[in-house]
Scaffold this motif. Structure first.
Motif, PDB file in Angstrom:
ATOM      1  N   ASP A 116       0.824  -1.211   0.000  1.00 25.38           N
ATOM      2  CA  ASP A 116       0.000   0.000   0.000  1.00 25.38           C
ATOM      3  C   ASP A 116       0.859   1.262   0.000  1.00 25.38           C
ATOM      4  OD1 ASP A 116      -2.129  -1.694   0.128  1.00 25.38           O
ATOM      5  OD2 ASP A 116      -2.758  -1.155   2.147  1.00 25.38           O
TER       6      ASP A 116
ATOM      7  N   ARG B 283      -9.864   4.925  -4.237  1.00 22.79           N
ATOM      8  CA  ARG B 283      -8.458   4.615  -3.958  1.00 22.79           C
ATOM      9  C   ARG B 283      -7.937   3.590  -4.966  1.00 22.79           C
ATOM     10  NH1 ARG B 283     -10.629   5.055   1.273  1.00 22.79           N
ATOM     11  NH2 ARG B 283      -9.688   6.798   2.443  1.00 22.79           N
TER      12      ARG B 283
ATOM     13  N   ALA C  60       6.502  -2.740  -4.417  1.00 23.42           N
ATOM     14  CA  ALA C  60       5.235  -3.138  -3.803  1.00 23.42           C
ATOM     15  C   ALA C  60       5.008  -4.639  -3.910  1.00 23.42           C
ATOM     16  CB  ALA C  60       4.075  -2.381  -4.457  1.00 23.42           C
TER      17      ALA C  60
ATOM     18  N   ARG D 125       2.362   1.800  -3.491  1.00 20.10           N
ATOM     19  CA  ARG D 125       1.347   2.136  -4.493  1.00 20.10           C
ATOM     20  C   ARG D 125       0.801   3.542  -4.252  1.00 20.10           C
ATOM     21  NH1 ARG D 125      -0.121  -3.926  -4.302  1.00 20.10           N
ATOM     22  NH2 ARG D 125       0.951  -4.621  -6.180  1.00 20.10           N
ATOM     23  N   GLN D 126       0.702   3.961  -2.977  1.00 20.61           N
ATOM     24  CA  GLN D 126       0.282   5.332  -2.716  1.00 20.61           C
ATOM     25  C   GLN D 126       1.353   6.315  -3.190  1.00 20.61           C
ATOM     26  OE1 GLN D 126      -0.243   6.611   1.345  1.00 20.61           O
ATOM     27  NE2 GLN D 126      -1.471   8.369   0.738  1.00 20.61           N
TER      28      GLN D 126
ATOM     29  N   VAL E 260       0.730   6.884  -6.696  1.00 19.19           N
ATOM     30  CA  VAL E 260      -0.410   7.787  -6.888  1.00 19.19           C
ATOM     31  C   VAL E 260       0.027   9.238  -6.709  1.00 19.19           C
ATOM     32  CG1 VAL E 260      -2.597   8.529  -5.866  1.00 19.19           C
ATOM     33  CG2 VAL E 260      -2.173   6.095  -6.272  1.00 19.19           C
TER      34      VAL E 260
ATOM     35  N   GLU F  65      -4.060  -6.169  -4.709  1.00 19.40           N
ATOM     36  CA  GLU F  65      -3.401  -5.224  -5.609  1.00 19.40           C
ATOM     37  C   GLU F  65      -4.302  -4.039  -5.921  1.00 19.40           C
ATOM     38  OE1 GLU F  65      -0.589  -8.475  -7.991  1.00 19.40           O
ATOM     39  OE2 GLU F  65      -2.406  -7.673  -8.934  1.00 19.40           O
TER      40      GLU F  65
ATOM     41  N   GLY G  61      -5.758  -2.663  -1.953  1.00 27.37           N
ATOM     42  CA  GLY G  61      -4.721  -2.417  -0.961  1.00 27.37           C
ATOM     43  C   GLY G  61      -4.787  -3.405   0.189  1.00 27.37           C
TER      44      GLY G  61
ATOM     45  N   GLU H 115       6.011   0.124  -8.039  1.00 28.63           N
ATOM     46  CA  GLU H 115       5.217  -1.097  -8.199  1.00 28.63           C
ATOM     47  C   GLU H 115       6.100  -2.333  -8.032  1.00 28.63           C
ATOM     48  OE1 GLU H 115       2.091  -3.481  -8.477  1.00 28.63           O
ATOM     49  OE2 GLU H 115       1.934  -1.291  -8.481  1.00 28.63           O
TER      50      GLU H 115
ATOM     51  N   ARG I  71      -4.787   3.732  -7.756  1.00 36.01           N
ATOM     52  CA  ARG I  71      -3.737   2.718  -7.850  1.00 36.01           C
ATOM     53  C   ARG I  71      -3.709   2.069  -9.226  1.00 36.01           C
ATOM     54  NH1 ARG I  71      -5.513   1.499  -2.448  1.00 36.01           N
ATOM     55  NH2 ARG I  71      -3.876   2.003  -0.944  1.00 36.01           N
ATOM     56  N   ASN I  72      -4.866   1.961  -9.854  1.00 36.83           N
ATOM     57  CA  ASN I  72      -4.932   1.341 -11.179  1.00 36.83           C
ATOM     58  C   ASN I  72      -4.522   2.289 -12.298  1.00 36.83           C
ATOM     59  OD1 ASN I  72      -5.715  -1.160 -10.257  1.00 36.83           O
ATOM     60  ND2 ASN I  72      -7.904  -0.798 -10.558  1.00 36.83           N
TER      61      ASN I  72
ATOM     62  N   GLU J 234      -5.146  10.661  -0.592  1.00 37.79           N
ATOM     63  CA  GLU J 234      -4.227   9.780  -1.296  1.00 37.79           C
ATOM     64  C   GLU J 234      -3.125  10.498  -2.047  1.00 37.79           C
ATOM     65  OE1 GLU J 234      -4.215   6.220  -1.385  1.00 37.79           O
ATOM     66  OE2 GLU J 234      -5.424   6.674   0.385  1.00 37.79           O
TER      67      GLU J 234
END
Length: 434
Positions: A125, A387, A186, A128-129, A132, A321, A324, A183, A391-392, A429
């Motif tokens: 998480d 959220r 992550a 990935r944040q 973002v 994924e 989160g 990524e 991330r996507n 985020e």
């Protein structure tokens, strides 16, 4: 220096051409120049090979989204140069590449040093944040706070030129490649595999490292059967820059004395000498390390039904994924005898079934999910999927367009509530916590 196709890495050599090769791997956001102060001493014995991560230090911006991909590019680069066997020292993400080499390509590796490394870097998480934040705000917020993560306060204050260099190094990195590297970190988790690392290993960490500190270093030492720990006082995360003389001395001693022989070419085997007894480290800390050994074991795998693979495993992976770890852990922990079957059904059917299908990419599925949840007034789930959309890979502007489209076709009240939820989540985020 090198011309760099997309499947290889930008590199440079220093030192005598007939010496054994020693590779130095960089940390996320840095360039090969982080090793400049080690090179003069190391090149007395080795031909030093340094490389840049994609999009770092002016390297071509060909993103690599996994540690395995970065390792494959490194090996492709070495194959083109005729380098078959080498020692390897890597810092942070560079250390993850070193572990990957030891696990997947042990025949290539003579000796290993892991600096500011970990078998798992924080949580998925967190990285990935960070992706973002970069996608939304660019690299400037990360660059401005890098000295706080990389150096002790005293060093940063006493060395303003190096601090400025660190900020500029991050600021000039390609954002897409930085996000891809986040990524990669992550998804990196080799806690259950450390026992298969068979190469002599030095684990080196700064005493004041708040990113991957002594607790993570001890986890590596506990898991790797032939590993020694070195804690460098007065250093934080980027210890080769902050304490260059100490790091250089430790690397010279390690690679001079722990260089494993090559495989015998006629038999494909290697003479193995008994591993030395594991040295006694410093007395155990009064508080337990942050990752007790009991937690390193792989999680139990749900049984698979007859007739084909159970989509639960793939569904749980996709669910984590997209939503989160923190969200999924909370949902699963709250499940009891009454709701547990629903959580299992949700993971298997929604995530292993629909989200696992190949017909739409995850960005598109996020757009559909946001629209449907807004239309139905499911605001709590809308927050989680906002959220997930970030991330996507959706930007705040793209989420705004989805909700404007929703307003036209699903009604203003539904879209108004959705905008309020999405606005709050996007602010949370995309703001870097100092």
């Amino acid at each position: 220096m090198s011309e760099t196709p997309s499947n290889t890495l930008q590199y440079r050599f220093d030192g005598p051409e007939d010496a054994p090769v020693l590779i130095l791997g960089p940390s996320l956001g840095t360039t090969w120049h982080m090793w400049d102060r080690q090179v003069p001493e190391l090149t007395k014995q080795w031909r030093v090979f340094r490389f840049d991560l994609p999009g770092h230090g002016g390297a071509p911006a060909h993103p690599a989204g996994s540690v395995g991909d970065l390792t494959a590019r490194l090996l492709a680069t070495l194959e083109g140069l005729g380098v078959q066997r080498f020692g390897y020292a890597g810092c942070a993400l560079g250390g993850a590449i070193g572990v990957e080499l030891a696990l997947r390509h042990p025949e290539r590796l003579a000796s290993l040093a892991l600096i500011a490394a970990s078998p798992r870097f924080g949580t998925a998480d967190e990285f990935r944040q960070r992706g973002v934040i970069v996608r939304t705000n660019g690299l400037d917020p990360i660059a401005r706070t890098s000295p706080d993560r990389w150096f002790t306060a005293g060093f940063a204050a006493a060395q303003p030129a190096i601090t400025d260099w660190a900020v500029q190094m991050v600021r000039t990195t390609d954002p897409g490649c930085y996000i891809a590297a986040c990524e990669a970190l992550a998804s990196f988790d080799v806690r259950a595999e450390l026992g298969r690392v068979g190469v002599p290993t030095l684990v080196l960490v700064g005493s004041d490292d708040q990113v991957t500190g002594p607790a993570e270093a001890r986890t590596l030492v506990a898991g790797i059967r032939d590993a020694r720990l070195a804690v460098v006082p007065g250093a934080s995360h980027l210890v080769p820059v902050e304490q260059p003389a100490a790091v250089t001395d430790l690397l010279v001693r390690h690679f001079s004395t722990a260089w494993q022989p090559a495989f015998e070419s006629s038999t494909g085997q290697m003479a193995i000498v008994a591993a030395p007894a594991k040295p006694v480290l410093a007395p155990p800390p009064q508080t337990p390390p942050s990752a007790p050994i009991a937690e390193i074991a792989p999680a139990a795998v749900p049984p698979q039904p007859a007739g084909g693979p159970d989509p639960y495993d793939s569904g749980l992976k996709i669910r984590r994924e997209v939503l989160g770890d923190a969200h999924v852990d909370r949902e699963l922990e709250q499940a009891d005898e009454f709701s547990g079957d629903f959580q299992e059904f949700l993971t298997r059917s929604t995530w292993g079934g629909v989200w696992g299908r190949p017909g739409l990419d995850r960005r598109t599925r996020s757009c559909v999910a946001l629209t449907a949840l807004a239309a139905g007034g499911h605001l709590e789930d809308l927050a989680a999927h906002t959220r997930a959309a970030l991330r996507n890979g959706l930007t705040p502007d793209e989420i705004k367009e989805v909700l404007l489209q929703t307003a036209v076709y699903c009604g203003m009240p539904a879209a108004g509530s959705a905008f309020r939820v999405a606005q709050r989540v996007i602010q949370e985020e995309t703001t870097l916590t100092e």
